[in-house]
Design an enzyme around this catalytic site. Structure first.
Site, PDB file in Angstrom:
ATOM      1  CG  ASP A 232    -108.603  98.530 145.411  1.00  0.00           C
ATOM      2  OD1 ASP A 232    -108.919  99.416 144.611  1.00  0.00           O
ATOM      3  OD2 ASP A 232    -109.412  97.979 146.187  1.00  0.00           O
TER       4      ASP A 232
ATOM      5  CD  GLU B 253    -113.582  93.662 144.415  1.00  0.00           C
ATOM      6  OE1 GLU B 253    -114.466  94.512 144.265  1.00  0.00           O
ATOM      7  OE2 GLU B 253    -112.551  93.847 145.087  1.00  0.00           O
TER       8      GLU B 253
ATOM      9  CD  GLU C  42    -112.046 101.535 148.508  1.00  0.00           C
ATOM     10  OE1 GLU C  42    -112.161 101.894 147.315  1.00  0.00           O
ATOM     11  OE2 GLU C  42    -112.113 100.346 148.872  1.00  0.00           O
TER      12      GLU C  42
END
Ligand code: GCV
Length: 596
Positions: free
Chosen positions: A282, A208, A310
């Protein structure tokens, strides 16, 4: 009992009844005292008490994704706990509370900053601040670690927001360059000069946009080993994250980390962990276990779980995460035949790892109740307890937490426990049932956005993952398509590989399934999908009713706080259901049924 273990036993000392707490070292006594408090607070009898306990996993860490400016990446409980501008002079009282709370559940280390690391944390100024925190944590058995940016030896980047650049004056961060190696050795020496028990570095590299050894055509092992060499003389470790998904490696994101790291098995220095998330994508509400567990027998693998929610409703939804973590830990990889559980990979017993570790991405923040949602505390609690002893059941941990936090009344405990225990499955149902994944709002990762199709990266869109079309739904990862199933050991390779044998909870993860496919229930896929989405919403409604009925049995402020959160959760769950079914219906062309 090792360094951290303890023994609690009732005894007679000079004719007087006593409870003895003992251990080999101070820290064992500390854990023993907290355990005694737990026994008392949960209302257990101390008559004839005889307990021995020692942790199954050596490094039990929180990973904070806290930034230097006080924000927290994926944090939903206010600002960061760390007040960098006040440190080292001002020591906020919460630092000690934080350390005590963690020690009480057996956590013994903390990485204080975000893996998307700012190199300033390694400047002399910040080392003084880190030292002040480490001094507060030390008496509670907690070692301090930092996330580092791989390019730290470079000159600062001209753009402050860039993920590149460093704090040094070198022209390169190539891990095989002697000046770079020297830079890290000197940096390590400087840190240990201030913090003698400093734990080591956590590294996100070539992921990322973060810099890494591949920028210099070197491998992850080259990068990790260079840092490991700098830390080894001081007793420090490297936790090298394997959250990488370079699209050049494979068109299927789920396969990439395995493909990059398994060939490196055996190449890492002894003080390097490779840290993997529980699943291959993820932190989704449900993922199959990462296929790498069991596949790197020569490299200690550290398991990374996410405590902060998240992808599971942030700190707005009541979702008890222990059952999700247990699902991963209890997965039998079959790497060495039966009983090759992920838990045995992580605790080192399967491959005889020389060191063992587990990390949880923290959900703490400056909110008065630490975690935003009162029930999110239960996830922090369960993470610590599981890290100590992964055999503990989700139910037992929930019960401990309820008794210590809310009430010891048997009926209340039973009701609250029943709410918690099904809450994760409910979340899976109203967000991503039957193996769906990554169909949430782009960037924010909160609500649904199944139609999200335009992004700089294909693997950040929703359509890449669900692949809905007029014939069916799901990502075909069988041998005829992406072949991700081949990364698992037998019999999983075979079982996951066929629609008929694939467990339904992973069906759309591994297969593109016709809308009229007959499910175990006798319903078609489409009907089952409708049924699951409705079941998820109904469960939240039920939690709301159960909680409402507890008014008067629970502290008034806590009761109304949770009541409000549950109202939001019901609204959100309904939005998830209606958005997803409405969207998928465009492909299935079948009516939405609400039967359960
Ligand atoms: C810290 C996901 C999250 C990012 C996180 C990243 C990681 O992509 O959305 O916020 O970055 O995982 O684990 O490195």
């Amino acid at each position: 009992m090792g360094r951290e273990g303890f023994l609690i036993r009732s005894a007679k000392i000079n004719g007087v009844s006593a409870v003895v707490i003992t251990g080999n070292e101070d820290v064992g006594l500390l854990y023993g005292c907290f355990h005694l408090l737990r026994l008392m607070q949960t209302g257990q009898s101390l008559t004839g008490v005889d307990i021995r306990s020692k942790p199954r996993i050596q490094y039990r860490l929180l990973n904070h994704w806290d930034n230097l400016d006080g924000s927290v990446e994926r944090g939903y409980a206010g600002k960061s706990l760390w007040k960098w501008d006040e440190l080292p002079e001002t020591i906020d009282a919460r630092y000690k509370d934080y350390a005590r709370a963690n020690a009480s559940i057996g956590i013994n280390g903390t990485v204080v900053n975000n893996v998307n690391a700012n190199p300033l944390f390694l400047t002399a100024d910040y080392i003084t601040k880190l030292k002040a925190l480490a001094d507060v944590f030390r008496p509670y058995g907690i070692r301090l670690f930092v996330s580092i940016r791989f390019s730290s030896p470079l000159r600062p980047a001209s753009d402050r927001n860039s993920r590149r650049g460093g704090i040094g004056s070198l022209e390169t961060a190539d891990p095989l360059n002697p000046d770079v190696r020297r830079w890290w050795k000197e940096k390590a020496k400087e840190i240990y000069g201030s913090i003698p028990d400093f734990g080591g570095f956590l590294v996100k590299a070539n992921s990322e946009g973060m810099p890494g050894p591949q920028d210099y055509k070197r491998s992850h092992a080259d990068g990790a080993n260079m840092l490991a060499e700098a830390l080894a003389p001081h007793g420090g470790i490297v936790m090298w994250r394997a959250f990488v998904y370079d699209a050049e490696v494979d068109p299927d994101r789920a396969k990439r980390a395995h493909k990059e790291f398994v060939p490196l098995d055996g190449q890492f220095h002894a003080n390097v962990f490779v840290q993997f998330k529980n699943g291959p994508i993820d932190f989704q509400p449900r993922e199959p276990a990462h296929p790498v567990f069991g596949a790197m027998p020569k490299t200690p693998l550290m398991l990374e779980l996410q405590i902060t929610q998240e992808y599971l409703g942030h700190s707005k939804h009541l979702v008890y995460l222990a059952p999700m973590w247990k699902e991963c830990l209890d997965f039998d990889t079959h790497a060495k035949g039966h009983d090759s559980y992920v838990s045995r990979v992580v605790d080192g017993s399967l491959h005889d790892y020389s060191m063992t570790g587990i990390a949880g991405v923290a959900n703490t923040g400056s909110d008065r109740n630490w975690c935003g949602h009162l029930f999110a505390q239960a996830n922090w609690y369960a993470f610590g307890r599981l890290a100590w002893h992964h055999d503990l059941s989700s139910e037992a941990m929930a019960e401990e937490w309820i008794r210590m936090t809310l009430s010891r009344n048997g009926d209340v405990v039973k009701t609250v426990k029943s709410m918690m225990m099904g809450s994760r499955e409910a979340c899976v149902n109203y967000m991503t049932p039957l193996g769906l994944h990554h169909i949430m709002q782009a960037g924010f990762h909160y609500g649904p956005q199944p139609g999200y199709a335009r992004s700089s990266r294909l693997d950040w869109t929703s359509v890449y993952y669900h692949r809905a079309d007029s014939t069916g739904l799901g990502f075909d990862r069988s041998s005829s398509q992406s072949d991700a199933t081949s990364q698992y050991f037998q019999p999983w390779r075979e079982r996951f590989g066929h629609i008929e044998t694939c467990p339904e909870r992973y069906l759309l993860w591994f297969h593109h399934v016709p809308w009229d496919h007959k499910m175990e229930s006798g319903r078609t896929l489409w009907e089952e999908l409708c049924c699951r989405y409705h079941a998820g919403v109904n469960y939240v409604r039920l939690m709301r009713q159960k909680w409402a009925a507890l008014e008067g049995d629970i502290d008034r402020d806590i009761h109304s706080h949770v009541q409000e959160k549950l109202a939001t959760q019901e609204k959100d769950a309904t939005i998830w259901r209606d958005t997803c079914l409405g969207y998928f219906q465009k492909f299935s062309k079948m009516p939405v049924s609400d039967n359960n």
